[in-house]
Design a protein around this motif. Structure first.
Motif: not given
Ligand SMILES: Nc1ncnc2c1ncn2[C@@H]1O[C@H](COP(=O)(O)OP(=O)(O)OP(=O)(O)O)[C@@H](O)[C@H]1O
Ligand SMILES: [Mg+2]
Lengths: 481, 223
Positions: A147-148, A171-173, A179-181, A241-244
């Motif tokens: 998570g970044v 991105t930070s958005a 969302n995932v890569m 995302s980091n939050t996830f």
């Protein structure tokens, strides 16, 4: 017909002797040159590594302090099992540092793992190895989550180990989204494409999450081979995302990160920011460090290469001087008649010695050309050999470190020193950097001049050492007896 | 010009001196023949006056100055030229380069003058081809003539020669003796020749005989 011309005539007339001298001096020059080239190449590689040290600072849990604490509690209460407790980095602390001058952005990273729900992971030989069995027995899931805040800034993307192949980066958005890569191998195995959704389960199995694929990346295969046993296939790493990642880890991890990396706008200000940053955080809980491990690795291995190259230069120079001195001494013996004739005509001993020196110098010039051509070749071969030895030791020691601390989320006993959270990323990063530290042995006029100067000193010394033989010669003894 | 006074010499293993208390004067413009039995010490004497060795006793002086004061290297460079019994040419060069080398080392007034060197070699009977071959490809007599040319090419006022005609035929001997005479009479050099040959000795202005450790000077007219 001065001594320069005499030297030339002598070289031409005694071709066999001249060729022999050429072979000897070329061999000496070749090795001296190879040594010089390797030394310079090692210097360059170190310089390059120094320059490529990213202008970043990483904030993470202070494992060392935590380990000390654990040892203390171990000695005080032998009944309870020691536990290494490290606290995650609070984003509020990270933001304090982000506000400092020269900090341009930050990237929070949290790693965790989940299990798949309705799709398959990519399995490789390494994951099906006996060590792979560890995964199922622990709380580690099949899928590693990184998570970044910003994937483009995470080390695996910035060092181009990972490359985006479809969709977009996170991105930070994307903060707060699911969302995932995913990796291209995984996408292929499950016929997934950008826009599809996948489901994952928490390792405890209590929760299911739906993730939307916004990007597909490709992990360079070199990273796969560098991974130690027990590490899962890099294709099973997804970026969120980091939050996830925090959500997966649990509610107490909200607004935290395993580590936060700050990008410093001005590389020379890294240390200054580091100092300022340390003053705003609790250093017993957190550590703030510049990630120069790859530089340190390169520096250490190049130091060995350099010291070996220096030894070559010195040994060959000294041995070469002795050998040439002996050859000149033998020549003086063999040529005492000629020397006697010159002495009888009133030639000074100095000029006779000079003639011998000029003869050697002429041979040396030709051997410089030979060394210039051959030295690069030998230097390259020798240099690669040295570096491959050095890099193997460097990476293997790195991989063994990744073992215990490699998978985040699994409590491990041993502290890993400067290794922080996001370990796996660091590892693949480091090994790829070490691989980049190849020796580029190239020829430059400066080095040829340096070699020429060394050759000059070598023949000067050898002639001076041997000249005693000439000073002792008496023309009468040579010519009349 | 060259003054030998109270000269004495012996080799370490010898019980008696080869010669002692020798007093001789050599004048410019004159030629001298030194004769004597084999082993009597002629070459040894030559090595002393050529500045290749130092006397055990006595002094050798050139125009009033002790040659040791001049410095033997300096003396050999500027004041004396030597023709050796064994030629002693530089084997890695042509005759021409041998002569040019001598001219260069001694800073001769003809330094670098190829034509001068060629003329000299020509006078001594060497062909143009022979002049530019390696000296090792020449016969003994030819090499001897190169050695003589080399001694003649330099400015030194004193020319000493050890058996310069030892390997020459009659015609060449005559020519060489002639050249030595010209050196003495036309260029006002002092020529000292060691020889076994009575004809050569007779052609010189004076003869000095070394026998029983003593030098005896004879006038050409009294032979
Ligand atoms: N370097 C030497 N060491 C010891 N003895 C020597 C040395 N050179 C010459 N002698 C001896 O000194 C004596 C004189 O030698 P020298 O060569 O001067 O004779 P020479 O008159 O030139 O003879 P030749 O006519 O045969 O050339 C000889 O008995 C010789 O053996
Ligand atoms: Mg003799």
């Amino acid at each position: 017909m001065n001594f320069f011309k005499r030297a030339w005539l002598s070289l031409i007339a005694k071709k066999g002797r001249s060729v022999l001298m050429l072979i000897v001096t070329s061999a000496i020059m070749l090795f001296v040159f190879a040594g010089l080239l390797i030394n310079t190449a090692a210097n360059n590689a170190t310089e390059q590594a120094k320059e490529s040290v990213g202008a970043t600072l990483t904030l993470s849990a202070n494992r060392e302090a935590a380990f000390k604490k654990m040892q203390q509690s171990q000695s005080s209460s032998s009944s309870s099992r020691p536990k290494l407790t490290t606290s995650p980095v609070k984003l509020s602390d990270a933001k304090k540092i982000a506000k400092l001058a020269n900090v341009s952005s930050y990237n929070a990273t949290t790693s965790t793992s989940v299990n798949t729900d309705g799709f398959d992971t990519v399995s490789t030989t390494s994951s099906s190895s006996p060590m792979g069995g560890m995964k199922s027995s622990s709380s580690t899931g099949d899928i590693t989550i990184n998570g970044v805040t910003n994937t483009a800034q995470s080390s695996s993307f910035s060092d181009k180990t990972n490359k985006l192949t479809a969709g977009r980066q996170l991105t930070s958005a994307d903060s707060g989204t699911n969302n995932v890569m995913i990796e291209s191998e995984l996408a292929k195995a499950d016929s997934l494409k950008v826009g599809d959704t996948i489901k994952v389960k928490s390792t405890s199995g209590s929760k299911t999450y739906q993730l939307k694929i916004v990007g597909i990346y490709k992990a360079s295969s070199s990273a796969t081979t560098q991974m130690g046993p027990g590490a899962s296939d890099p294709a099973n790493t997804i970026y969120t995302s980091n939050t996830f990642a925090n959500t997966v880890k649990g509610s107490k991890y909200a607004n935290t990160a395993d580590s936060v990396t700050f990008t410093i706008s001005n590389p020379s200000a890294v240390n200054q920011v580091k100092k300022a940053g340390k003053s705003v955080i609790n250093t017993s809980k957190y550590s703030l460090s510049a990630d120069d491990s790859s530089y340190q690795t390169v520096k250490a291995s190049m130091k060995n290469v350099k010291s070996f190259a220096n030894k070559i230069v010195w040994l060959v120079s000294i041995a070469g001087t002795i050998i040439l001195a002996l050859i000149v001494m033998l020549q003086i013996r063999e040529r005492r008649h000629e020397i006697g004739v010159l002495l009888s005509m009133g030639e000074s001993r100095f000029k006779i010695i000079s003639q011998l020196f000029v003869e050697l110098a002429m041979v040396m010039v030709v051997s410089l050309v030979i060394a210039g051509i051959g030295g690069q070749f030998i230097g390259n071969k020798l240099g690669q050999q040295l570096v491959s030895q050095q890099t193997t030791t460097a990476t293997s020691s790195g991989t063994s470190q990744a073992g215990p601390g490699g998978t985040t989320g699994r409590p491990s006993g041993a502290p890993t020193g400067n290794m922080q959270g996001g370990m796996r990323q660091n590892m693949s990063n480091q090994s790829s950097k070490a691989k980049q530290a190849k020796l580029k042995v190239t020829l430059s006029p400066v080095q040829l001049v340096k070699l020429g100067a060394m050759g000059f000193v070598i023949i000067l010394l050898s002639v001076v050492i041997a000249a005693g033989g000439i000073l002792r010669l008496r023309p009468k003894q040579i010519l009349l007896e | 010009m060259l003054e030998v006074s109270n000269l004495g010499y012996w080799y370490d293993h010898q019980d008696n001196s080869l010669f002692n208390n020798v007093n001789l004067t050599f004048e410019a413009g004159q030629s001298y023949a030194v004769i004597g039995q084999s082993g009597s010490g002629k070459t040894t004497f030559l090595s002393l006056i050529a500045g290749l060795d130092v006397p055990r006793e006595g002094t050798i002086s050139l125009d009033g100055q002790d040659i040791q004061q001049i410095g033997l290297t300096n003396y050999r460079k500027h004041d004396v030229s030597i023709v050796f019994q064994a030629y002693n040419l530089l084997t890695y060069m042509s005759p021409l380069n041998n002569v040019l080398t001598a001219m260069s080392i001694t800073n001769s007034s003809h330094q670098g003058d190829q034509q001068f060197a060629k003329d000299l070699l020509g006078k001594l009977g060497l062909t143009d081809v022979q002049m530019t071959q390696m000296v090792t490809h020449l016969s003994g007599g030819q090499q001897q003539r190169v050695a003589i040319a080399r001694a003649m090419a330099v400015d030194a006022k004193l020319v000493v020669a050890d058996e310069p005609t030892g390997n020459l035929d009659e015609a060449n001997t005559k020519e060489v003796v002639n050249l030595f005479q010209k050196l003495a009479h036309e260029q006002q050099k002092c020529v000292i020749i060691i020889t076994h040959e009575p004809d050569v000795a007779a052609a010189c202005d004076r003869q000095i005989k070394l026998s029983n450790h003593e030098f005896v000077v004879k006038d050409a007219t009294t032979v």
